[in-house]
Design an enzyme around this catalytic site. Structure first.
Site, short mmCIF file in Angstrom:
data_model
loop_
_atom_site.label_atom_id
_atom_site.label_comp_id
_atom_site.label_asym_id
_atom_site.label_seq_id
_atom_site.Cartn_x
_atom_site.Cartn_y
_atom_site.Cartn_z
N LYS A 78 -17.45 1.11 2.40
CA LYS A 78 -16.29 1.50 1.59
C LYS A 78 -16.82 2.03 0.25
O LYS A 78 -17.78 1.46 -0.31
CB LYS A 78 -15.41 0.27 1.37
CG LYS A 78 -14.11 0.54 0.65
CD LYS A 78 -13.27 -0.75 0.58
CE LYS A 78 -11.91 -0.54 -0.05
NZ LYS A 78 -11.10 -1.77 -0.09
N SER A 153 -6.44 -1.25 1.82
CA SER A 153 -7.05 -0.10 1.17
C SER A 153 -8.33 0.38 1.85
O SER A 153 -8.78 1.49 1.61
CB SER A 153 -7.36 -0.45 -0.29
OG SER A 153 -8.33 -1.49 -0.33
N SER A 177 -6.89 -6.00 2.53
CA SER A 177 -7.43 -4.66 2.75
C SER A 177 -8.52 -4.53 3.81
O SER A 177 -8.89 -3.42 4.14
CB SER A 177 -7.95 -4.09 1.44
OG SER A 177 -6.87 -3.65 0.69
#
Ligand code: GLN
Length: 485
Positions: A78, A153, A177
């Site tokens: 990420k 997210s 997330s």
């Protein structure tokens, strides 16, 4: 060997160790898959082709190393995990050109274990969101249906794994997330106990809630990654010095005899879509058939979880994000004529709407006149919520419920921020209490045909037991297919 991308990380690591596949082949296969699927999925902000191919060449010359469990395995991060020499944007314009000079601890540990980092995944700006629509760069599509969001997210991380672009990705979970995109994309996602994995080199959102964790195509794959990530780190004072168990020994069970699963009434009632309820209930029935006992438990404060979480998360965000001022970090407006104007215009240009909304709200709840009414009260509810879990775990070993009331929704469907916040109802409690949680794909929704995730939550540091239960269920459910792309 073609179609390597359909393999799990565990299978791939084996093929690399035995030299049936070279690191260059593994990396090239992923890069080909990225080229073929990125125009639809758009999961990655940065593809690290050159570095990965160079690293593969060196590794192939040196040969496999049995002491490195992820030797040669391509992995995506990420884009809020700082990577030495590689741009780390946090999904934000304010960090569009930020090139860190060090690797975060999780990244160092992956590299030490032999992993090859091949890309940085798209995300909601500063991890604020549940759909990846808040990325400052572009939207990511769900590999199962390009009109739908991948969740957020860590939506880029979820989509890249589901699309077969890599064998695992790291995500972060402040309020769901990792688990939400894992659920929406039909993969496994694990949020460890707060403190289990070092946050050093993770760009902070809510420091008392954030945790890094794996997103993979099997439970065993997640166990392997957690094994590498877990452990105390002197660079993160909140990382806990608790021994790291062997996460693999409990895998391979074929019975859930002796396990009691708690089912919170509040998670299985109103607001839950029928298809999600049906798929999750079928998985629980399977767990019972495998010998698990189920008991109802109470999570009475669930109704207050969203308000509590958003007060605490926004408060921490407003403080954490003050460092992006155009001086120490981040985009700087070059035309500003004096200091305050420079701060204001740099932050106005650099931060998106959702981030600005949260900084303003977070500053408000921390302000002297409102601190007791909001922040302090939320901190008290947080304590009570933790006690709810403690009471529940007197009756059961693990809690199970849906990850989200719905399957992946269409992009643009939740334009109202409050509607978006409601997606987190089942996931945020684990973060507020600091407990581990994971999402296991349990099939496709009968109406939408989109993946459904079952969530497990356990006592602090119970990841090994959680993985063991999830692995047993995974092997006894219909195998989850890969998205057709
Ligand atoms: N959707 C939640 C939020 O926007 C959780 C995000 C996260 O876990 N990073 O805050």
């Amino acid at each position: 060997m073609s179609e390597l991308y359909t393999k799990t990380l565990t299978e791939m690591a084996g093929l690399l160790q035995s030299r049936e596949v070279t690191v260059a082949e593994a990396v090239k296969d992923c890069l080909d898959r990225i080229e073929a699927t990125e125009p639809t999925v758009k999961a990655l902000i940065t593809v690290m082709s050159d570095e990965a191919l160079k690293q593969a060449e060196v590794m192939d010359q040196e040969g496999p190393d049995a002491s490195k469990p992820l030797w040669g395995v391509p992995i995506v991060l990420k884009d809020l995990l700082v990577t030495k020499g590689t741009r780390t944007t946090c999904g934000s314009k304010i960090l569009e050109n930020f090139v860190p000079f060090y690797d975060g601890t999780a990244v160092v540990r992956l590299r030490k274990a032999g992993a090859v980092i091949i890309g940085k995944a798209n995300m909601d700006e500063f991890a604020m969101g549940s759909s990846t629509e808040n990325s400052a760069f572009f939207q990511t599509s769900n590999p199962w249906d390009a009109d739908c969001v991948p969740g957020g997210s860590s939506g880029g991380s979820g989509a890249t794994v589901a699309a077969g672009q890599c064998f695992a990705a790291l995500g972060t979970d402040t309020g769901g997330s990792i688990r939400l995109p894992a659920s929406f994309c039909g993969i496994v996602g694990l949020k460890p106990t707060y403190g289990r994995v070092s946050r050093f080199g993770l760009i902070a959102y809510g420091s008392s809630l954030d945790q890094i964790g794996p997103m993979t195509r099997s439970v065993e794959d997640s166990a392997r990654i957690l094994q590498v990530l877990a452990g105390h780190d002197p660079n993160d004072s909140t990382s806990v010095d608790v021994p790291v168990p062997d996460y693999l020994v409990g895998l391979g069970r074929n019975s859930l005899e002796g396990t009691t699963i708690g089912l919170p009434e509040e998670y299985w009632g109103k607001g839950l879509d029928n298809e999600v309820e049906a798929a999750c209930k079928a998985a629980i029935a399977k767990a019972e058939a495998l010998g698990a006992k189920t008991v109802p438990v109470k999570m009475a404060l669930t109704d207050y979880a969203i308000a509590t979480y958003y007060i605490i998360a926004m408060a921490e965000a407003s403080s954490n994000l003050s460092r992006f001022d155009g001086v120490r970090f981040g985009h700087r407006n070059k035309d500003a004529e004096e200091l305050i104007d420079m701060y204001t215009s740099s932050r106005t240009e650099g931060f998106g709407d959702e981030v600005q909304r949260r900084i303003i709200m977070g500053t408000y709840v921390l302000s002297s006149g409102y601190y007791d009414a909001y922040y302090n009260k939320a901190a008290k509810v947080r304590r009570l919520l933790r006690e709810d879990f403690e009471k529940a775990f007197e009756q059961c070993d693990i809690i199970a419920g849906p990850v989200c009331p719905t399957t992946a929704f269409k992009a643009g469907d939740k334009a109202d921020p409050l509607q978006m916040y409601l997606m987190d109802i089942f996931t945020i409690s684990a973060n507020l209490a600091g407990l581990p949680g994971m999402s296991l794909p349990v099939g496709l929704g009968g109406d939408s045909g989109m993946p459904v995730g079952l969530q497990f939550m356990g006592p602090a540091f119970s990841e090994a037991e959680m993985l063991s239960v999830a692995d047993c269920l995974e092997r006894n459910l219909e195998p989850m297919p890969m998205a057709k792309l």
